[in-house]
Write a protein that holds these residues in place. Structure first.
Motif, PDB file in Angstrom:
ATOM      1  N   ILE B 113       0.824  -1.205   0.000  1.00  0.00           N
ATOM      2  CA  ILE B 113       0.000   0.000   0.000  1.00  0.00           C
ATOM      3  C   ILE B 113       0.861   1.260   0.000  1.00  0.00           C
ATOM      4  O   ILE B 113       0.686   2.140  -0.838  1.00  0.00           O
ATOM      5  CB  ILE B 113      -0.981  -0.048   1.178  1.00  0.00           C
ATOM      6  N   LEU B 114       1.803   1.332   0.934  1.00  0.00           N
ATOM      7  CA  LEU B 114       2.693   2.499   0.945  1.00  0.00           C
ATOM      8  C   LEU B 114       3.472   2.557  -0.372  1.00  0.00           C
ATOM      9  O   LEU B 114       3.683   3.627  -0.942  1.00  0.00           O
ATOM     10  CB  LEU B 114       3.652   2.431   2.140  1.00  0.00           C
ATOM     11  N   GLY B 115       3.862   1.405  -0.866  1.00  0.00           N
ATOM     12  CA  GLY B 115       4.608   1.338  -2.122  1.00  0.00           C
ATOM     13  C   GLY B 115       3.819   1.909  -3.291  1.00  0.00           C
ATOM     14  O   GLY B 115       4.336   2.681  -4.080  1.00  0.00           O
ATOM     15  N   ARG B 116       2.554   1.547  -3.394  1.00  0.00           N
ATOM     16  CA  ARG B 116       1.735   2.054  -4.501  1.00  0.00           C
ATOM     17  C   ARG B 116       1.475   3.538  -4.341  1.00  0.00           C
ATOM     18  O   ARG B 116       1.421   4.281  -5.313  1.00  0.00           O
ATOM     19  CB  ARG B 116       0.397   1.308  -4.595  1.00  0.00           C
ATOM     20  N   CYS B 117       1.286   4.018  -3.082  1.00  0.00           N
ATOM     21  CA  CYS B 117       1.078   5.453  -2.848  1.00  0.00           C
ATOM     22  C   CYS B 117       2.298   6.224  -3.329  1.00  0.00           C
ATOM     23  O   CYS B 117       2.196   7.213  -4.048  1.00  0.00           O
ATOM     24  CB  CYS B 117       0.868   5.730  -1.353  1.00  0.00           C
TER      25      CYS B 117
END
Lengths: 186, 199
Positions: B113-117
């Motif tokens: 999730i943080l990666g995609r953000c």
């Protein structure tokens, strides 16, 4: 300096907004969550003791003890909520004690965060049913892999000894305090 | 990157950039909750919800967030949606919430999730961000579902709690234990690499 203000402002705004959102969602779900817990408690009790019409709650040695009555106001048994540490978090156990305080009628796990698939099995029927009609005068004991030899023994779950042990320990600790407490209470 | 179609952004998360099988991200919940197919499915749904809502918000506010505090801001946004998902599950599906235990709150630290953000939502348009998040979420869910289904069938002879292998089947207990998760995931990653190399 301008960047500093902008940073604080952004973080502050986002955090405030998130706080408000969560507060309103919490308000909407809180009642439902509490109802779920109450319903769970009631259905756990009625699964283990039949014919309970009302209960009265009393505080004994810091534990919530429910006196369970049938429709003619005869005392059926006692329900105790005992809590303690499991393998990765709190375990809350409902213990039903017989009227003479000599055996456990049954238990249910109300809350637990044990490893799914391993310690999580303390919530399985096979494990819980072992506590039915268990003698408690000398405390509950657990064994691994051998045949049960005493009426106060249960079989620990393979791969989840710590969780099984935690359940036994929580029950023993609570009963040690509560049984004398109830006797004193009359 | 602009010449890539929206469909490509959706599709890449499922096969060529599958978060679990190719990028190997967020493996903690993958290994932990895949003891049954229904757990895998619920976890996948929670991740799709958190992933698409938080990348959506990040994509909207990407121009106003100062570079220095972007990670902190993203984390607050993600944590908010995770808490919403957790409360929702507790209120509507108490049994499933119980089965997933601490892994729903732990989506906060899921690096997909943080990666995609950070890698996608903060650089791309809202529409593309949503497609990317949905693709990644579906890819994550599919990987979990296959692994969860495999472990449930081999480990207990059931799927979605319905017995399919019959009474005579002796369950392979190891598949339900953590070792089974590693074996299953390893086989799936290997298979995926084989498929991609053949293309």
């Amino acid at each position: 300096m301008k960047v500093l203000y902008k940073m604080s402002l952004t973080l502050g705004l986002v955090a405030t907004f998130s706080g408000f959102t969560l507060a309103s969602i919490y308000q909407k779900t809180e009642l439902k969550i509490r109802e779920n817990k109450e319903r769970e408690f009631e259905s756990s009790v009625s699964n283990l003791v039949s014919g309970v019409v009302r209960n009265s709650e009393r505080e004994i040695e810091g534990y919530s003890v429910f006196y369970l009555y049938d429709k003619d106001s005869h005392l059926l048994s006692y329900a105790v909520i005992a809590g303690g540490n499991g393998y990765q978090g709190e375990i809350k156990i409902l213990v039903i004690l017989s009227k003479d305080l000599k055996s456990i009628k049954g238990i249910d796990i109300l809350e637990s965060v044990e490893t799914p698939g391993l310690g999580g099995k303390i919530t399985s029927k096979d494990f819980k049913n072992q506590f039915k009609n268990l003698e408690v005068s000398s405390g509950v004991d657990y064994i691994k892999g051998r045949e049960l030899s005493n009426p106060n023994q249960i079989q620990a779950i393979t791969g989840a000894t710590i969780s099984s042990l935690a359940v036994v320990k929580i029950i023993n600790l609570a009963l040690d305090e509560i049984i004398p407490g109830i006797k004193k209470d009359g | 990157m602009d010449d890539r179609s929206g469909f490509f952004e959706f599709k890449k998360g499922i096969i060529s950039q599958n978060p679990v099988l190719i990028l190997l991200l967020g493996l903690c919940p993958v290994l932990a909750v895949t003891t049954s197919a229904i757990n895998a499915l619920t976890m996948g749904a929670a991740v799709i919800f958190v992933l698409s809502s938080s990348t959506f918000v990040v994509s909207i506010i990407k121009r106003v967030v100062p570079y220095q505090v972007r990670i902190a801001t993203f984390t607050i946004i993600i944590a908010t949606f995770v808490t919403i998902a957790d409360l929702f599950l507790k209120a509507q599906f108490p049994d499933l919430s119980k089965a997933l235990g601490p892994y729903v709150p732990l989506i906060v630290v899921n690096c997909i999730i943080l990666g995609r953000c950070e890698a996608f939502a903060s650089k791309n348009s809202i529409l593309k961000t949503l497609l990317d998040a949905l693709g990644m979420g579906v890819g994550f869910t599919l990987a979990l579902l296959v692994l969860g289904g495999m472990r449930e069938i081999l480990g207990s002879g059931k799927i979605f709690n319905i017995s399919i292998l019959g009474q005579s089947y002796e369950p392979m207990l190891v598949m339900i234990l953590p070792a089974g998760a590693f074996i299953g995931l390893g086989l799936m990653v290997g298979l995926m690499n084989m498929i991609i190399k053949k293309r």
